[in-house]
Design a protein around this motif. Structure first.
Motif, PDB file in Angstrom:
ATOM      1  N   VAL A   1       0.863  -1.185   0.000  1.00  0.00           N
ATOM      2  CA  VAL A   1       0.000   0.000   0.000  1.00  0.00           C
ATOM      3  C   VAL A   1       0.893   1.226   0.000  1.00  0.00           C
ATOM      4  O   VAL A   1       1.751   1.373   0.876  1.00  0.00           O
ATOM      5  CB  VAL A   1      -0.911   0.014   1.244  1.00  0.00           C
ATOM      6  CG1 VAL A   1      -1.783   1.263   1.265  1.00  0.00           C
ATOM      7  CG2 VAL A   1      -1.756  -1.248   1.312  1.00  0.00           C
TER       8      VAL A   1
ATOM      9  N   LEU B   1       0.863   5.507  -0.296  1.00  0.00           N
ATOM     10  CA  LEU B   1      -0.016   6.666  -0.207  1.00  0.00           C
ATOM     11  C   LEU B   1       0.678   7.884  -0.803  1.00  0.00           C
ATOM     12  O   LEU B   1       1.829   8.162  -0.483  1.00  0.00           O
ATOM     13  CB  LEU B   1      -0.362   6.935   1.265  1.00  0.00           C
ATOM     14  CG  LEU B   1      -0.781   5.717   2.093  1.00  0.00           C
ATOM     15  CD1 LEU B   1      -1.153   6.148   3.509  1.00  0.00           C
ATOM     16  CD2 LEU B   1      -1.936   4.987   1.430  1.00  0.00           C
TER      17      LEU B   1
ATOM     18  N   ALA C   1      -4.126   6.479  -3.225  1.00  0.00           N
ATOM     19  CA  ALA C   1      -3.497   5.305  -2.632  1.00  0.00           C
ATOM     20  C   ALA C   1      -3.324   4.253  -3.719  1.00  0.00           C
ATOM     21  O   ALA C   1      -4.228   4.056  -4.533  1.00  0.00           O
ATOM     22  CB  ALA C   1      -4.367   4.742  -1.504  1.00  0.00           C
ATOM     23  N   SER C   2      -2.163   3.611  -3.742  1.00  0.00           N
ATOM     24  CA  SER C   2      -1.967   2.495  -4.674  1.00  0.00           C
ATOM     25  C   SER C   2      -1.969   1.200  -3.896  1.00  0.00           C
ATOM     26  O   SER C   2      -1.301   1.097  -2.859  1.00  0.00           O
ATOM     27  CB  SER C   2      -0.611   2.612  -5.382  1.00  0.00           C
ATOM     28  OG  SER C   2      -0.575   3.771  -6.159  1.00  0.00           O
ATOM     29  N   LEU C   3      -2.705   0.223  -4.377  1.00  0.00           N
ATOM     30  CA  LEU C   3      -2.681  -1.116  -3.800  1.00  0.00           C
ATOM     31  C   LEU C   3      -2.128  -2.048  -4.852  1.00  0.00           C
ATOM     32  O   LEU C   3      -2.726  -2.213  -5.922  1.00  0.00           O
ATOM     33  CB  LEU C   3      -4.079  -1.568  -3.403  1.00  0.00           C
ATOM     34  CG  LEU C   3      -4.706  -0.848  -2.203  1.00  0.00           C
ATOM     35  CD1 LEU C   3      -5.667   0.225  -2.653  1.00  0.00           C
ATOM     36  CD2 LEU C   3      -5.406  -1.862  -1.310  1.00  0.00           C
TER      37      LEU C   3
ATOM     38  N   ILE D   1      -8.135  -2.612   2.783  1.00  0.00           N
ATOM     39  CA  ILE D   1      -9.346  -1.853   2.444  1.00  0.00           C
ATOM     40  C   ILE D   1      -9.919  -1.196   3.697  1.00  0.00           C
ATOM     41  O   ILE D   1     -10.216   0.006   3.716  1.00  0.00           O
ATOM     42  CB  ILE D   1     -10.403  -2.778   1.794  1.00  0.00           C
ATOM     43  CG1 ILE D   1      -9.926  -3.289   0.435  1.00  0.00           C
ATOM     44  CG2 ILE D   1     -11.745  -2.058   1.659  1.00  0.00           C
ATOM     45  CD1 ILE D   1     -10.778  -4.418  -0.144  1.00  0.00           C
TER      46      ILE D   1
ATOM     47  N   LEU E   1      -7.635   1.644   5.052  1.00  0.00           N
ATOM     48  CA  LEU E   1      -7.667   2.857   4.225  1.00  0.00           C
ATOM     49  C   LEU E   1      -9.005   3.580   4.352  1.00  0.00           C
ATOM     50  O   LEU E   1      -9.061   4.807   4.375  1.00  0.00           O
ATOM     51  CB  LEU E   1      -7.412   2.497   2.754  1.00  0.00           C
ATOM     52  CG  LEU E   1      -5.969   2.180   2.383  1.00  0.00           C
ATOM     53  CD1 LEU E   1      -5.904   1.616   0.970  1.00  0.00           C
ATOM     54  CD2 LEU E   1      -5.094   3.432   2.492  1.00  0.00           C
TER      55      LEU E   1
ATOM     56  N   THR F   1      -8.853   8.425  -4.510  1.00  0.00           N
ATOM     57  CA  THR F   1      -8.684   7.505  -5.636  1.00  0.00           C
ATOM     58  C   THR F   1      -7.735   6.389  -5.242  1.00  0.00           C
ATOM     59  O   THR F   1      -6.687   6.644  -4.652  1.00  0.00           O
ATOM     60  CB  THR F   1      -8.125   8.253  -6.870  1.00  0.00           C
ATOM     61  OG1 THR F   1      -9.048   9.268  -7.253  1.00  0.00           O
ATOM     62  CG2 THR F   1      -7.913   7.299  -8.040  1.00  0.00           C
ATOM     63  N   TRP F   2      -8.138   5.181  -5.524  1.00  0.00           N
ATOM     64  CA  TRP F   2      -7.262   4.029  -5.287  1.00  0.00           C
ATOM     65  C   TRP F   2      -6.859   3.458  -6.645  1.00  0.00           C
ATOM     66  O   TRP F   2      -7.714   3.175  -7.491  1.00  0.00           O
ATOM     67  CB  TRP F   2      -8.001   2.921  -4.502  1.00  0.00           C
ATOM     68  CG  TRP F   2      -8.285   3.249  -3.072  1.00  0.00           C
ATOM     69  CD1 TRP F   2      -8.006   4.416  -2.408  1.00  0.00           C
ATOM     70  CD2 TRP F   2      -8.939   2.396  -2.121  1.00  0.00           C
ATOM     71  NE1 TRP F   2      -8.448   4.331  -1.106  1.00  0.00           N
ATOM     72  CE2 TRP F   2      -9.023   3.105  -0.904  1.00  0.00           C
ATOM     73  CE3 TRP F   2      -9.454   1.104  -2.181  1.00  0.00           C
ATOM     74  CZ2 TRP F   2      -9.609   2.563   0.252  1.00  0.00           C
ATOM     75  CZ3 TRP F   2     -10.042   0.554  -1.043  1.00  0.00           C
ATOM     76  CH2 TRP F   2     -10.104   1.284   0.159  1.00  0.00           C
TER      77      TRP F   2
ATOM     78  N   LEU G   1      -5.379   0.279  -8.477  1.00  0.00           N
ATOM     79  CA  LEU G   1      -5.282  -1.160  -8.215  1.00  0.00           C
ATOM     80  C   LEU G   1      -4.320  -1.777  -9.215  1.00  0.00           C
ATOM     81  O   LEU G   1      -4.521  -1.688 -10.421  1.00  0.00           O
ATOM     82  CB  LEU G   1      -6.663  -1.803  -8.338  1.00  0.00           C
ATOM     83  CG  LEU G   1      -7.753  -1.170  -7.458  1.00  0.00           C
ATOM     84  CD1 LEU G   1      -9.123  -1.771  -7.781  1.00  0.00           C
ATOM     85  CD2 LEU G   1      -7.430  -1.336  -5.985  1.00  0.00           C
TER      86      LEU G   1
ATOM     87  N   ARG H   1     -14.578   5.110  -2.737  1.00  0.00           N
ATOM     88  CA  ARG H   1     -13.387   5.703  -3.339  1.00  0.00           C
ATOM     89  C   ARG H   1     -13.451   5.391  -4.835  1.00  0.00           C
ATOM     90  O   ARG H   1     -13.996   4.354  -5.234  1.00  0.00           O
ATOM     91  CB  ARG H   1     -12.100   5.069  -2.792  1.00  0.00           C
ATOM     92  CG  ARG H   1     -11.885   5.167  -1.306  1.00  0.00           C
ATOM     93  CD  ARG H   1     -11.619   6.578  -0.810  1.00  0.00           C
ATOM     94  NE  ARG H   1     -11.184   6.562   0.574  1.00  0.00           N
ATOM     95  CZ  ARG H   1     -11.999   6.403   1.630  1.00  0.00           C
ATOM     96  NH1 ARG H   1     -13.295   6.281   1.445  1.00  0.00           N
ATOM     97  NH2 ARG H   1     -11.509   6.384   2.855  1.00  0.00           N
TER      98      ARG H   1
ATOM     99  N   LEU I   1     -12.071   3.800  -7.945  1.00  0.00           N
ATOM    100  CA  LEU I   1     -11.186   2.648  -8.113  1.00  0.00           C
ATOM    101  C   LEU I   1     -10.730   2.578  -9.570  1.00  0.00           C
ATOM    102  O   LEU I   1     -11.550   2.452 -10.474  1.00  0.00           O
ATOM    103  CB  LEU I   1     -11.919   1.356  -7.736  1.00  0.00           C
ATOM    104  CG  LEU I   1     -12.572   1.320  -6.345  1.00  0.00           C
ATOM    105  CD1 LEU I   1     -13.371   0.020  -6.160  1.00  0.00           C
ATOM    106  CD2 LEU I   1     -11.517   1.455  -5.246  1.00  0.00           C
TER     107      LEU I   1
END
Lengths: 559, 559
Positions: free
Chosen positions: B273, B275, B282-284, B319, B322, B331-332, B334, B376, B378
């Motif tokens: 994760v 930020l 956030a990047s997952l 999840i 966050l 915004t995430w 993925l 959020r 995605l």
């Protein structure tokens, strides 16, 4: 800030001869509805209706036109909706109007627009297909109007776009069904719907077709012919026109409703509205037909004066006027007076009837849905002298609760008969609720219990029998009646109106959904909204006041 | 006011040995979960958890227990949920906690509770039936917890009631599914549901049975036996226990997740994760399995360390953390890294597998739904070196948009292969979304287009092929990639977070509903909420600022 919500003068009557914003032209089987908004014709001061942007007044005329096309012009099979402006179909709801409006007005405005769009779809599915002929840009509510049509044609002139700019420009949602219709009706892929609804400038031409945002595009020189072709194709595809006997092939006129009274009580021909501001209650009493309808010929002869049509129009008008004009009357008591057998006779004629009978049923269907979409507590009172049978029993079933007197009023007239309710064929499927299910199935969440009730069709059910079948909430006798109702009404008036609106909206709309989608989608949404409202979280709200010994101080306006 | 929303220390880890509020006892096929809330054990200061009222901490332990029962105690077939207090099952969500919490925390708290209740139902439908044994009053969220169980037993002691007092006492709705489950799950008649949900003192004894609010009542002396009987009957009715080979009949432990990092980046075993507070992103990144899973025996041997189970638990935890801890990262992104064929091999083992494989699939199903219920934006990024295949492709399909690089990065490693996506059996129905439909069908609104995509199962699809099949939103090449993504991200950060939440919630949850119920129920609800938010209607909101030349001044916290 102007406050349109307190106007009791708002009228939902309109007539094509005096439309300010639309032109209705009928040419054989094809009608054309041309949007030509008068910028100075806003319902309230403070904004100008430029670029075919609209306010409630524009939609009141549209609702009238949609209704009138069904009753007065039954020969019409396709309706082309277009604009009189150059390069602009409609810019959508007027932003100045929205910015100056109170929350309650905005919500009711969107609801009325949504109901009108639903009426357009209802027409497209049953005899009159709507074609949106977008000769220029359709933005926001302008495109949502097009989405309610069965087909959308867009001018391919290098500039005309379709757009939903609400999220990027206004920080709100497209409020009249746009997001839902994109995916569920038009099959727009959901990621493309996301891109589209965040692209302020909209999408034009071939890409609009590729993304399924429109059905066809046409060069300006070919545009009128393309619209006409779409109309003719829809007529050809929808099969033979409804059979009309020689004596009944003419549409009927819809004259203005007669309505008299004071600020606290108005009387239509068949519907009486009484307001009790102290108790925060409105009573709507529907009188049944004076005599049984003899047949479809009488329906045509009487036209708009026939009981089932007149009563539905009046009830519909009363609902809209109370919604906008009386937000503080949070409970509506629904009553009837008259002869149940005359109601059932009218139902029989309608069910066996022709195109006009079908239109009358359709109006009841839409009116009952409007009643259920109303954010007021609805209580049906079933008393001696009432006629809750068939169609009118649906009014009671639309309510949140049903109270039925067991026996008679001791101080009532000597010839009183105890109240009875009667089920009929109208309760079996002709008047489905918004979910598509009948009110009986929705009530019980069970087809078996609904069938058990329907098995009594035609039989006068006493209060005890109705209670046993689960058709009424309670059946107090004369000794308890007044106290129980007073308690219900005063209790309701003391609750948070926001919480009641949320609760009723959740309990009324059962039906074919998955539980998870409801809980995460609808229920959470209402809850979020309520949490934000001062009635819950404000300094005088219920959450803050809880445990302090002070009662919450509610703003009683319903939204 | 304490502000729990900004805590980044919140942990969703729990262990039965250190529960503060629950006791978990396993006795053969029957487990008992006993609620015994520590009044001083609130997650935040400022309130006391009296009468088994709960806060998020109580639900974090419950979620852990429900999960652990499935993985560690597969022999358990029925779970009795009861209370350690005398005459009180649970008073529901703690009101002091709600009153002092911010809107965003309340919404996320309700969402986490709703997801836990959904997990209880999911278990009841697939191997472990929950029985609510209400040895005392269950009010508000206490009764909603019972409603999530398959059966409800209520003590018949003249005082124990079930109640939903939110509307009459608090001016809010029962926030965790109560209204929906009353009608849709238990078949409570909707007018009785209205009476019940407005009766603060609740309903007890025989009437609670008659109204279908509970399934059984029992005298205090018979209560424990009645609960046990209900458990045994549910075991008998649910058929034979899942077949377990001798080598795999033992449950597996769920040790705490290892997670290291700083405030701006945390790394689990398989999930990273990152930020970026400046960009509000956030990047997952999910790493695929290091090697293909050889079979179900390896799954048992590795247990919680096996890739599919570990990755799902880590994603689930990320999840939740966050959601609560980073509300301003709207915004995430993925991403995945690894070998698509190893993901597909793992999927094959799971689909052909035993009870443990089914539990792992179930955890992915719930985790993907939690992702979709997250407010959020995605965005899936499909780049060279990624492994969006099968289960991991569902992560991309859960997103609002999918961007796939066409070709390779010019400045990337020399041995880069262009990105590919691969469909597999996991995309065909094993991981349905909340509506019950697959993500492919939901995406297209069309089974035919979904089937066309599925027909390519096993084939590595290039960006061009994926775009042609409608599986990605856009397929920019290296020249455009960075600019396009920067635009998307900055655009998203500039929009009203409320409008985005409402839009995404409406576009994500397609499926089997009627359009009218959606428009009037869900969409209007979101809209009302957004209208009330300062981001739309406040003095600095978008509606007021529109046309002034000033941009709206948004509070970027997502709710």
């Amino acid at each position: 800030m102007s406050d349109p919500t307190v106007s009791t003068e708002l009228t939902f009557a309109a007539d094509p001869d005096s439309y300010r914003h639309w032109r209705l032209d009928v040419d054989g089987a094809v009608a054309t509805l041309t949007l030509d908004v008068d910028p100075a014709g806003g319902l309230h001061p403070g904004y100008e209706l430029k670029k075919n942007s609209y306010d409630l007044g524009v939609y009141i005329e549209l609702a009238d036109a949609v209704q009138r096309l069904r009753f007065t012009y039954p020969q019409v099979r396709a309706v082309i909706m277009t604009s009189a402006l150059d390069r602009m179909f409609s810019a959508g709801a007027n932003i100045g109007m929205l910015a100056q409006s109170e929350h309650a007005f905005k919500v009711n405005f969107c609801k009325f627009c949504n109901e009108t769009l639903a009426a357009i779809e209802d027409a497209s599915e049953s005899g009159q297909t709507y074609i949106a002929a977008l000769n220029g840009t359709a933005a926001g509510g302008g495109y949502e109007l097009a989405l309610a049509c069965a087909k959308i044609l867009l001018a391919d002139d290098g500039s005309a776009t379709v757009a939903l700019p609400e999220v990027p420009l206004l920080g709100v949602l497209p409020g009249t069904g746009g997001l839902t219709r994109l995916t569920d009706k038009r099959g727009v892929r959901r990621d493309l719907a996301d891109v589209f609804a965040t692209t302020a400038e909209g999408i034009r031409g071939q890409r609009a077709m590729d993304w399924r945002l429109v059905d066809e595009i046409a060069r300006p020189t070919d545009f009128a012919a393309a619209a006409r072709q779409l109309a003719e194709r829809s007529i050809a595809q929808s099969g033979a026109p409804p059979a009309v006997a020689a004596s009944s092939n003419a549409g009927i006129e819809l004259p203005p409703l007669s309505c008299n009274g004071s600020a606290d009580s108005w009387r239509y021909e068949h519907v009486l509205v009484e307001l009790d501001r102290g108790a925060a209650v409105a009573s709507l009493t529907i009188a049944g037909p004076a005599a049984p309808l003899s047949g479809v010929a009488e329906l045509h002869d009487a036209g708009a004066a026939s009981w089932p049509l007149a009563a539905a129009r009046e009830l519909d008008d009363a609902i809209s006027r109370l919604r906008f004009g009386e937000p503080e009357l949070g409970t509506w008591l629904l009553k009837t007076t008259g002869d149940a057998s005359a109601v059932l006779a009218s139902d029989d004629v309608l069910i066996a009837g022709d195109w006009l009978a079908r239109e009358v049923i359709g109006l009841w269907r839409r009116t009952l849905r409007r009643l259920e979409a109303t954010s007021r507590s609805l209580i049906a009172l079933i008393e001696p002298g009432s006629c809750f049978a068939g169609t009118l029993l649906e009014v009671a079933l639309a309510a949140d609760r049903q109270y039925m007197l067991d026996g008679v009023f001791e101080d009532g007239p000597a010839d009183q008969e105890p109240a009875a309710i009667v089920l009929g064929p109208m309760n079996a499927g002709a008047l489905p609720a918004a979910s598509g299910a009948t009110r009986l199935v929705t009530r019980f969440g069970s087809a078996a219990l609904a069938d058990a009730a329907l098995a009594t069709a035609g039989k006068e059910l006493s209060a005890a029998e109705a209670a046993e079948l689960g058709l009424v909430t309670a059946a107090p006798d004369d000794l308890d009646w007044e106290d129980e109702l007073r308690l219900v009404i005063s209790e309701r008036a003391g609750f948070s109106p926001d919480a009641l609106s949320g609760m009723e909206a959740n309990l009324r709309f059962g039906g074919p959904e998955s539980m998870a989608t409801k809980i995460f989608g609808r229920l959470s949404a209402w809850q979020n909204w309520i949490f934000l409202r001062p009635n819950a979280s404000g300094p005088h709200g219920a959450l803050r006041r809880y445990g302090t010994g002070q009662r919450a101080d509610f703003d009683r306006k319903r939204v």
